[in-house]
Design a protein around this motif. Sequence first.
Motif, PDB file in Angstrom:
ATOM      1  N   PRO A 110       0.806  -1.233   0.000  1.00 43.06           N
ATOM      2  CA  PRO A 110       0.000   0.000   0.000  1.00 43.06           C
ATOM      3  C   PRO A 110       0.833   1.274   0.000  1.00 43.06           C
ATOM      4  O   PRO A 110       0.496   2.237  -0.705  1.00 43.06           O
ATOM      5  CB  PRO A 110      -0.831  -0.134   1.280  1.00 43.06           C
ATOM      6  N   GLU A 111       1.914   1.296   0.763  1.00 40.20           N
ATOM      7  CA  GLU A 111       2.709   2.514   0.832  1.00 40.20           C
ATOM      8  C   GLU A 111       3.393   2.817  -0.508  1.00 40.20           C
ATOM      9  O   GLU A 111       3.567   3.987  -0.871  1.00 40.20           O
ATOM     10  CB  GLU A 111       3.752   2.423   1.950  1.00 40.20           C
ATOM     11  N   ASN A 112       3.753   1.778  -1.232  1.00 38.87           N
ATOM     12  CA  ASN A 112       4.391   1.996  -2.535  1.00 38.87           C
ATOM     13  C   ASN A 112       3.381   2.452  -3.583  1.00 38.87           C
ATOM     14  O   ASN A 112       3.672   3.311  -4.421  1.00 38.87           O
ATOM     15  CB  ASN A 112       5.091   0.720  -2.992  1.00 38.87           C
TER      16      ASN A 112
ATOM     17  N   ALA B 197       0.812   6.721  -6.727  1.00 37.44           N
ATOM     18  CA  ALA B 197      -0.379   7.532  -6.996  1.00 37.44           C
ATOM     19  C   ALA B 197      -0.042   9.018  -6.943  1.00 37.44           C
ATOM     20  O   ALA B 197      -0.545   9.813  -7.744  1.00 37.44           O
ATOM     21  CB  ALA B 197      -1.478   7.204  -5.984  1.00 37.44           C
ATOM     22  N   GLU B 198       0.825   9.403  -6.021  1.00 38.06           N
ATOM     23  CA  GLU B 198       1.235  10.807  -5.944  1.00 38.06           C
ATOM     24  C   GLU B 198       1.966  11.226  -7.217  1.00 38.06           C
ATOM     25  O   GLU B 198       1.742  12.316  -7.750  1.00 38.06           O
ATOM     26  CB  GLU B 198       2.140  11.015  -4.726  1.00 38.06           C
ATOM     27  N   ALA B 199       2.831  10.330  -7.736  1.00 43.53           N
ATOM     28  CA  ALA B 199       3.538  10.624  -8.980  1.00 43.53           C
ATOM     29  C   ALA B 199       2.603  10.592 -10.182  1.00 43.53           C
ATOM     30  O   ALA B 199       2.923  11.129 -11.243  1.00 43.53           O
ATOM     31  CB  ALA B 199       4.682   9.630  -9.185  1.00 43.53           C
ATOM     32  N   ALA B 200       1.434   9.947 -10.002  1.00 42.84           N
ATOM     33  CA  ALA B 200       0.431   9.868 -11.069  1.00 42.84           C
ATOM     34  C   ALA B 200      -0.668  10.904 -10.851  1.00 42.84           C
ATOM     35  O   ALA B 200      -1.820  10.690 -11.245  1.00 42.84           O
ATOM     36  CB  ALA B 200      -0.154   8.467 -11.137  1.00 42.84           C
ATOM     37  N   TYR B 201      -0.314  12.000 -10.222  1.00 45.50           N
ATOM     38  CA  TYR B 201      -1.213  13.139 -10.045  1.00 45.50           C
ATOM     39  C   TYR B 201      -2.477  12.770  -9.264  1.00 45.50           C
ATOM     40  O   TYR B 201      -3.564  13.291  -9.527  1.00 45.50           O
ATOM     41  CB  TYR B 201      -1.583  13.766 -11.394  1.00 45.50           C
TER      42      TYR B 201
ATOM     43  N   VAL C   9      -4.802   3.887  -8.716  1.00 44.78           N
ATOM     44  CA  VAL C   9      -3.460   3.355  -8.472  1.00 44.78           C
ATOM     45  C   VAL C   9      -3.397   2.733  -7.087  1.00 44.78           C
ATOM     46  O   VAL C   9      -2.789   1.672  -6.889  1.00 44.78           O
ATOM     47  CB  VAL C   9      -2.398   4.458  -8.622  1.00 44.78           C
ATOM     48  N   GLU C  10      -4.047   3.372  -6.120  1.00 48.13           N
ATOM     49  CA  GLU C  10      -4.067   2.837  -4.752  1.00 48.13           C
ATOM     50  C   GLU C  10      -5.136   1.771  -4.563  1.00 48.13           C
ATOM     51  O   GLU C  10      -4.971   0.845  -3.769  1.00 48.13           O
ATOM     52  CB  GLU C  10      -4.292   3.976  -3.757  1.00 48.13           C
TER      53      GLU C  10
ATOM     54  N   VAL D  74      10.278   3.855  -7.995  1.00 44.15           N
ATOM     55  CA  VAL D  74      10.735   2.475  -8.211  1.00 44.15           C
ATOM     56  C   VAL D  74      12.252   2.351  -8.191  1.00 44.15           C
ATOM     57  O   VAL D  74      12.792   1.253  -8.392  1.00 44.15           O
ATOM     58  CB  VAL D  74      10.185   1.903  -9.532  1.00 44.15           C
ATOM     59  N   ASP D  75      12.944   3.468  -7.954  1.00 45.53           N
ATOM     60  CA  ASP D  75      14.407   3.465  -7.850  1.00 45.53           C
ATOM     61  C   ASP D  75      15.037   2.870  -9.105  1.00 45.53           C
ATOM     62  O   ASP D  75      15.937   2.026  -9.021  1.00 45.53           O
ATOM     63  CB  ASP D  75      14.843   2.696  -6.599  1.00 45.53           C
ATOM     64  N   ALA D  76      14.565   3.307 -10.269  1.00 46.53           N
ATOM     65  CA  ALA D  76      15.089   2.788 -11.528  1.00 46.53           C
ATOM     66  C   ALA D  76      16.445   3.405 -11.832  1.00 46.53           C
ATOM     67  O   ALA D  76      16.665   4.592 -11.582  1.00 46.53           O
ATOM     68  CB  ALA D  76      14.120   3.084 -12.665  1.00 46.53           C
TER      69      ALA D  76
END
Length: 230
Positions: free
Chosen positions: A53-55, A60-64, A69-70, A166-168
């Motif tokens: 859930p936290e990820n 979701a925050e990065a997806a506006y 997403v959540e 995602v630390d890509a």
Amino acid sequence: MEADELIRSRRSVHEYSDEPIAEETLAEIFDRVRFTPSGYNLQPWEFVVLQAPENRAALAEAAYGQEHVEEAAAAVVVLGNTDPAAHAERVFDDWLDKGYLPSEAVRDDLLGQVEGMGDQPDAENRLWTTRSTSLAAMTLMYAAWDLGVGSCPMEGFDPEGVLDVVDAPAGYEPVMLVTLGYPAEGTADIENERKSRRSVAEIVHHETFAAGDGTADEGDHAAGAVEADD
């Protein structure tokens, strides 16, 4: 599910139930994704599956702030590798071993061509990886639906924010987000009449894109408008 039914019944799902997706089901989905075609069979895709859930909240925050997403059981970040040669050596070795290439010299020539693509401008390599990786994302959605798992492709996100979540590593392009989950009971995404689609006569052009060949008037275009994510 038969192919025709699969293609015609898939919808973009925004409302999901609380049912989790079994790890075996996720594994089966991605096992099918592996068979997606790509330029030179270079398979420039990577998939980061977020279930915690936290990820998903961070994504979701990065997806506006897009809520599904959540709410989905999983959110997949579809990444494209912008280095065409990342997997080229083993791909062409495989071609040689299986008789697809007549000689090592031809294999070396192909490898040189692909390695040379790395000298292209960044924009061209981003376009290159997006083309093949988008095919894999579509396979993902069809494979999921064949197993009863709904999905929704998403292009509304902050690329840098997604990469941070995602630390890509450097060199990866976030091509798409895809939510996965079992549709909520009675969701309009599944139950309502399908949104309209443009006709074959409108979208198909023969030999050239000529006026009056495969085109429609303004009224037809207006009637055929659909949401991009459906």
